[in-house]
Design a protein around this motif. Structure first.
Motif, PDB file in Angstrom:
ATOM      1  N   ALA A   1      51.785  39.024  37.193  1.00 45.25           N
ATOM      2  CA  ALA A   1      52.083  39.887  37.298  1.00 45.25           C
ATOM      3  C   ALA A   1      51.518  41.759  38.086  1.00 45.25           C
ATOM      4  CB  ALA A   1      53.714  39.946  38.364  1.00 45.25           C
ATOM      5  N   VAL A   2      51.848  41.623  36.528  1.00 42.80           N
ATOM      6  CA  VAL A   2      51.568  43.188  36.779  1.00 42.80           C
ATOM      7  C   VAL A   2      49.660  43.197  36.658  1.00 42.80           C
ATOM      8  CG1 VAL A   2      50.964  45.208  34.914  1.00 42.80           C
ATOM      9  CG2 VAL A   2      53.014  43.758  35.410  1.00 42.80           C
TER      10      VAL A   2
ATOM     11  N   LEU B   1      39.240  39.773  31.756  1.00 38.59           N
ATOM     12  CA  LEU B   1      39.394  40.743  33.244  1.00 38.59           C
ATOM     13  C   LEU B   1      37.963  41.632  33.127  1.00 38.59           C
ATOM     14  CD1 LEU B   1      42.878  42.624  33.240  1.00 38.59           C
ATOM     15  CD2 LEU B   1      42.175  40.300  34.545  1.00 38.59           C
ATOM     16  N   VAL B   2      37.221  41.851  32.126  1.00 37.10           N
ATOM     17  CA  VAL B   2      36.144  42.599  32.805  1.00 37.10           C
ATOM     18  C   VAL B   2      35.042  42.531  33.585  1.00 37.10           C
ATOM     19  CG1 VAL B   2      33.992  43.516  31.760  1.00 37.10           C
ATOM     20  CG2 VAL B   2      36.091  43.982  30.233  1.00 37.10           C
ATOM     21  N   PRO B   3      34.841  40.872  33.094  1.00 34.29           N
ATOM     22  CA  PRO B   3      33.742  40.300  34.068  1.00 34.29           C
ATOM     23  C   PRO B   3      34.699  40.440  35.849  1.00 34.29           C
ATOM     24  CG  PRO B   3      34.105  38.602  32.105  1.00 34.29           C
ATOM     25  CD  PRO B   3      35.619  39.961  32.326  1.00 34.29           C
TER      26      PRO B   3
ATOM     27  N   ALA C   1      41.983  39.161  42.544  1.00 29.08           N
ATOM     28  CA  ALA C   1      43.438  40.029  41.988  1.00 29.08           C
ATOM     29  C   ALA C   1      44.195  38.695  41.772  1.00 29.08           C
ATOM     30  CB  ALA C   1      44.717  40.221  43.104  1.00 29.08           C
ATOM     31  N   ALA C   2      43.864  37.272  42.225  1.00 26.58           N
ATOM     32  CA  ALA C   2      44.699  36.187  41.518  1.00 26.58           C
ATOM     33  C   ALA C   2      44.281  35.732  40.720  1.00 26.58           C
ATOM     34  CB  ALA C   2      44.599  35.393  42.981  1.00 26.58           C
ATOM     35  N   GLY C   3      42.426  35.791  40.041  1.00 27.16           N
ATOM     36  CA  GLY C   3      42.160  35.725  38.944  1.00 27.16           C
ATOM     37  C   GLY C   3      42.612  36.743  37.902  1.00 27.16           C
ATOM     38  N   ALA C   4      43.016  37.133  38.467  1.00 24.40           N
ATOM     39  CA  ALA C   4      43.763  38.375  37.116  1.00 24.40           C
ATOM     40  C   ALA C   4      44.916  37.739  36.919  1.00 24.40           C
ATOM     41  CB  ALA C   4      43.523  39.809  36.947  1.00 24.40           C
ATOM     42  N   ALA C   5      45.737  36.741  37.391  1.00 27.93           N
ATOM     43  CA  ALA C   5      47.467  36.784  37.227  1.00 27.93           C
ATOM     44  C   ALA C   5      47.419  35.654  36.682  1.00 27.93           C
ATOM     45  CB  ALA C   5      48.120  36.486  38.695  1.00 27.93           C
ATOM     46  N   ALA C   6      45.543  34.646  36.527  1.00 27.18           N
ATOM     47  CA  ALA C   6      45.673  33.677  35.658  1.00 27.18           C
ATOM     48  C   ALA C   6      45.144  34.204  34.742  1.00 27.18           C
ATOM     49  CB  ALA C   6      44.583  32.421  36.914  1.00 27.18           C
ATOM     50  N   THR C   7      45.036  34.589  34.300  1.00 25.36           N
ATOM     51  CA  THR C   7      44.477  35.576  32.740  1.00 25.36           C
ATOM     52  C   THR C   7      46.155  35.971  31.796  1.00 25.36           C
ATOM     53  OG1 THR C   7      43.618  37.990  33.654  1.00 25.36           O
ATOM     54  CG2 THR C   7      42.141  36.415  33.412  1.00 25.36           C
ATOM     55  N   GLY C   8      46.286  36.275  32.958  1.00 28.27           N
ATOM     56  CA  GLY C   8      47.747  37.344  32.574  1.00 28.27           C
ATOM     57  C   GLY C   8      47.379  38.338  31.426  1.00 28.27           C
TER      58      GLY C   8
ATOM     59  N   PHE D   1      47.792  45.750  39.439  1.00 32.18           N
ATOM     60  CA  PHE D   1      46.944  46.339  39.026  1.00 32.18           C
ATOM     61  C   PHE D   1      45.706  46.619  39.543  1.00 32.18           C
ATOM     62  CE2 PHE D   1      44.737  49.888  36.742  1.00 32.18           C
ATOM     63  CZ  PHE D   1      45.430  50.505  36.138  1.00 32.18           C
ATOM     64  N   THR D   2      44.403  44.802  39.582  1.00 37.33           N
ATOM     65  CA  THR D   2      43.569  44.350  39.663  1.00 37.33           C
ATOM     66  C   THR D   2      43.905  44.685  40.962  1.00 37.33           C
ATOM     67  OG1 THR D   2      43.801  43.323  37.960  1.00 37.33           O
ATOM     68  CG2 THR D   2      41.905  43.025  40.007  1.00 37.33           C
ATOM     69  N   TYR D   3      44.526  44.460  42.129  1.00 41.68           N
ATOM     70  CA  TYR D   3      44.822  44.859  43.430  1.00 41.68           C
ATOM     71  C   TYR D   3      43.759  46.996  43.999  1.00 41.68           C
ATOM     72  CZ  TYR D   3      45.443  43.845  48.328  1.00 41.68           C
ATOM     73  OH  TYR D   3      45.940  43.975  49.505  1.00 41.68           O
ATOM     74  N   ALA D   4      45.752  46.894  42.963  1.00 43.81           N
ATOM     75  CA  ALA D   4      45.114  48.187  43.517  1.00 43.81           C
ATOM     76  C   ALA D   4      44.134  48.715  42.838  1.00 43.81           C
ATOM     77  CB  ALA D   4      46.877  48.622  42.819  1.00 43.81           C
ATOM     78  N   MET D   5      43.634  48.327  42.044  1.00 50.77           N
ATOM     79  CA  MET D   5      42.360  49.033  41.797  1.00 50.77           C
ATOM     80  C   MET D   5      40.856  48.904  43.020  1.00 50.77           C
ATOM     81  SD  MET D   5      40.083  48.207  38.230  1.00 50.77           S
ATOM     82  CE  MET D   5      38.772  49.024  38.316  1.00 50.77           C
ATOM     83  N   GLY D   6      41.625  47.429  42.841  1.00 51.58           N
ATOM     84  CA  GLY D   6      40.038  47.172  44.286  1.00 51.58           C
ATOM     85  C   GLY D   6      40.271  47.593  45.178  1.00 51.58           C
TER      86      GLY D   6
END
Length: 373
Positions: A318-319, A256-258, A237-244, A323-328
């Motif tokens: 943040a989104v 985000l796929v990887p 989730a932190a990595g997803a936040a970094a990509t925005g 979303f990635t955290y919820a998905m995990g």
């Protein structure tokens, strides 16, 4: 979900296996003390079947069985008390050679097993344990097949033996033996006990670098599996936040796929869900997640203050993170049910509709405004 997804998931599944590494356990003790039964109870049958493994060198009596995150080093044809000199010579040679290898090739912990009701611990066994310690091998002393009564009292002869071994002051983890009964016996009424304490001692003896592999290999402490999975989810989730980037899983957010593939594959590995089953579950789950995400992306923005607005296909960090955290977490719930055998099967195959239902239910718990796909 397109064919590329299944292929990509399989590739990531294998990569995560390599990243987790391997925990190597060496087993010593007299023949018939119940080593295989003990290992099977902790790591899942039938990992310690008779005759498995390959000799570590030509003409060696040491055999290494490599099974994913678990490696078992055992002996064939040599007896402690009869062939100590030969066994130690082979072991010392192997240890010297493996010290030049990566950490996953090392012996990480030794279980030295003694049958609790044998009522004796020979001087040559004590010397063998000291020699193992001289090789810098953490040794856990295990008393096997120790009965206890209905009130939970351990057999006094085994307790006396454990005290005797403790008094010897041997260089063993925690300074005392662990008393166990590995396999429940309905006929005699004996229940299994002592395995969790033994596993905790094994974690204390093992280097931190192999704790992830040990967590994946063991099958009795699912709280450890869940805790490690959640650490990985948080990191993803932190990595997803970094990509925005766009939070919708496996859509056009190629960056985000990887991350999302790695998250799902790592959790599958932690629970040792076979790749074919995990891939089927992943297809079912991500299909519904993608549909729900696309249907709800505007609502997601409103749920998180300061998330920003849609611009050029990108959404605020943040989104993406939420979303990635919820998905995990939703994926973890699916995998936990699969590992526990709690998912319905149709003609021997997991029911994808139930997988999708479980995933969506868990996803909506964490994203309350999520619309039905």
């Amino acid at each position: 979900m397109p064919d590329w997804f299944t292929d990509a998931f399989r590739t990531e599944y294998e990569r995560q296996l390599e990243l987790l590494g391997r925990f190597n356990l060496a087993l010593f003790g007299k023949t018939g003390v119940g080593k295989s039964t003990l290992v099977n109870a902790v790591f899942g049958a039938p990992v310690a079947a008779t005759g498995i493994g390959e000799p570590v060198t030509r003409d060696s009596h040491l055999y290494l069985d490599d099974r994913g995150q678990l490696g078992l080093l055992d002996t064939r044809g040599l007896e402690i008390g009869r062939d100590d000199r030969q066994l130690l010579k082979e072991l010392e040679s192997y240890v010297r050679r493996m010290r030049r290898e990566p950490v996953e090739a090392q012996i990480h912990v030794v279980w030295y097993c003694v049958r609790g009701m044998d009522r004796r611990f020979e001087p040559f066994e004590a010397e063998f344990v000291r020699r193992l310690d001289a090789l810098d091998l953490p040794v856990i002393m295990v008393l096997t097949q120790v009965p206890r009564d209905a009130a939970g009292r351990l057999h006094p002869d085994a307790v006396a033996l454990a005290q005797h071994i403790t008094d010897l002051g041997l260089p063993i983890v925690d300074g005392h033996p662990y008393l166990t009964y590995a396999l429940e016996d309905p006929f005699s009424g004996q229940s299994s006990y002592g395995l969790t304490a033994l596993l905790e001692a094994t974690f204390r003896g093992a280097p931190a670098a192999v704790h992830a592999a040990l967590t994946a290999a063991q099958q009795i402490d699912h709280r450890r599996k869940a805790a490690q999975a959640r650490r990985f989810i948080a990191g993803t989730a932190a990595g997803a936040a970094a990509t925005g980037a766009t939070p919708i899983p496996f859509s056009d957010a190629t960056v985000l796929v990887p991350l999302q593939l790695a998250m799902m594959a790592r959790i599958s590995q932690l629970y040792q869900v076979p790749v074919d089953r995990a891939a089927l579950m992943a297809v079912a789950s991500t299909t519904v997640a993608t549909q729900a995400g696309r249907a709800s992306v505007t609502g997601l923005l409103k749920l998180i203050p300061g998330a920003g607005s849609v611009a050029g296909g990108a959404i605020g960090a943040a989104v993406a993170s939420s979303f990635t955290y919820a998905m995990g977490e939703a994926w973890l719930a699916v995998v936990e049910r699969a590992a526990a055998g709690a998912l319905r099967r149709l003609d021997g195959v997991l029911d994808p509709d139930q997988v999708r239902s479980v995933f969506l239910t868990e996803l909506r718990r964490r994203v309350p405004g999520l619309r039905e796909p």
